[in-house]
Design an enzyme around this catalytic site. Sequence first.
Site, short mmCIF file in Angstrom:
data_model
loop_
_atom_site.label_atom_id
_atom_site.label_comp_id
_atom_site.label_asym_id
_atom_site.label_seq_id
_atom_site.Cartn_x
_atom_site.Cartn_y
_atom_site.Cartn_z
N MET A 99 0.67 -1.18 0.02
CA MET A 99 0.03 0.11 0.09
C MET A 99 0.63 1.17 0.04
SD MET A 99 -2.85 -1.54 0.06
CE MET A 99 -2.50 -3.40 0.04
N CYS A 100 0.54 2.21 -0.77
CA CYS A 100 1.32 3.38 -1.11
C CYS A 100 0.65 4.79 -1.05
CB CYS A 100 2.20 3.35 -2.27
SG CYS A 100 3.33 1.66 -2.48
N ASP A 101 1.32 5.69 -1.11
CA ASP A 101 0.77 7.08 -1.39
C ASP A 101 1.40 8.15 -2.03
OD1 ASP A 101 -2.18 7.38 0.48
OD2 ASP A 101 -0.57 6.12 1.66
#
Length: 444
Positions: free
Chosen positions: A1-3
Site C-alpha cells: 500500500m503506497c501514497d
Amino acid sequence: MCDTVVATAEVTADGVALFGKNSDREPNEAHQVVRIPAADHSPGSRVRCTYIDLPQVPHTHALLLAKPFWIWGAEMGANDQGVVIGNEAVFTRVPYEKGNALIGMDFLRLALERASCAHDAVIVITDLLAEYGQGGNCGLQHKLFYHNSFLIADPKEAWVLETAGPHWATKKVKGVYAISNGLTISREWDLASPDLVNHAVQKGWCKGRDDFDFARCYSDFLYTKFSDCRRRCMRTTELLTSHKGTITVADMMAALRDHGRQRNKGLWRPDQGITGADVCMHAGFGPIRVSQTTGSMISLLHPTKPTHFITATAAPCTSIFKPLWLENPWPDMGPVPGSTYDQAALFWRHEALHRTTLRDYPTLMTLYKEERDNLEKEFIAQAFKKAAGSASKRMAYTSHCFAEAGAAEERWLERVSKKKIPDRRNFLYSLAWNRINRQARMPA
C-alpha cells in the site's frame, strides 16, 4: 500500500511544483536508492527488465531511482529532464496476467529513461502497455499481482494515469492531487484506451457512456476496500489543501509522516488494530496490515535546479529526509541491501533504530522527534541555498547531510536502547514483529 501526492506550482509557497511518495512494501524488502547515469546505446541493443527484455532506445536519461532491491524498475524516481513518477498498485475487475510481462515499476523506470516531460512519460507508458502488457509477480516473499496507476509530474504540469489490464485513462491535474491503491479517475479524462467504455459495457458494468465511471466500473471491491485507499487519499489531500497557496517541502514531509486523525489523546500507536492503513504505513498482524513504508521521497521541481529529499530508510516518522541532486555523485550508502540484516547497508542500520522504537512508539519517539525536525529544517534551508551554487558545493553538502543524519541516528539508537521500559506492544503485533525480525536475522 503506497501514497503519492503532487502539488502543482499554482498552490505551493514559492510557485514551484512539489511531488512526494511513500513506498510501502514487505517490512524486510529493503529499499534501495540508486543513481543511473545517462547513456547512449548502440543499434539493436536490448534492455532486460524484471522479467522480460525489449528493444533499447538510442539514449536514456540519468535517473534517481528508489526501488525494492530485487526489482529492475522502481516505486518512484526522477530523471535529469525534471520528470518525476510515483507508482501505485491498483486492484481491478480485469484478470491479472500472472505470466511474465512488464510490471508497474518497470513502466516507471522505462518512462523516466525515455521521456523529456510528463506528457511524454504518459505516452511512453501507454505505448509499452499496448505492446507488451502488464503482469508478473510483484511480491518478494508472498506472490502479489496487481495493475498500476501513476502520478507523473514535471515543473510545468502533472498527469494521473490509471490502468486496468490493457485498459487505461489519463488526465492532466492541477493543484493538489493524490493517489493510493485505488482508481481515482471517474467520468472525465483527457486520453483513454480506445475500448475503455465498450469493454465495461460488454461486461455489464455499465449501460453506456452516459453512466460510465472508470473507477466505479473497473475497481475490485474487496482489495480496494481493505487497502483503505480512499481514506488515505482524502487524508493527504486534506492535509495539503489546508495549506493551499503556501505548501512547502516541510508540509509534504508532514503529509508523508501522517498517521491519521489522532486517537487516545494524541498518543498514536502502530499496534492498534489489525485492519486499516495510514499514509505513514506500519506493518502489523496479517493478512491486511502486512506492508511497511520502506522508503520516502520528495522532489522540489524547480525548472533549473530540482532538489530531491530522500530517506533511503523505512518509516519516515523515524527517518530523516536528506537532500541530494541528480547530477552529483552521492555518498556511499553501503552494499545493495537484501532481505536480511546487514550492518553495512544504510537501510538496515536504520532498522535497528526503527524496530527498537516499536517497543513503545509514543514514549520512544519523544526522545528524538524534536531533534529530527530541527535537523531537517536546517537541511531544507541550506539545500535551497546550495541548489543555486556549484555542483561541488552541492555534492559536499549532500555528503554532510548523510553524515549528520547517520551520527544522529546512532545517538538516537543509543538513547532509545537505554530507556528502561517494558515492551508495551499488544500480543498479535508483537507476534508479527518477532516473526519479521527472525526472518531478517535482526540482532537482539
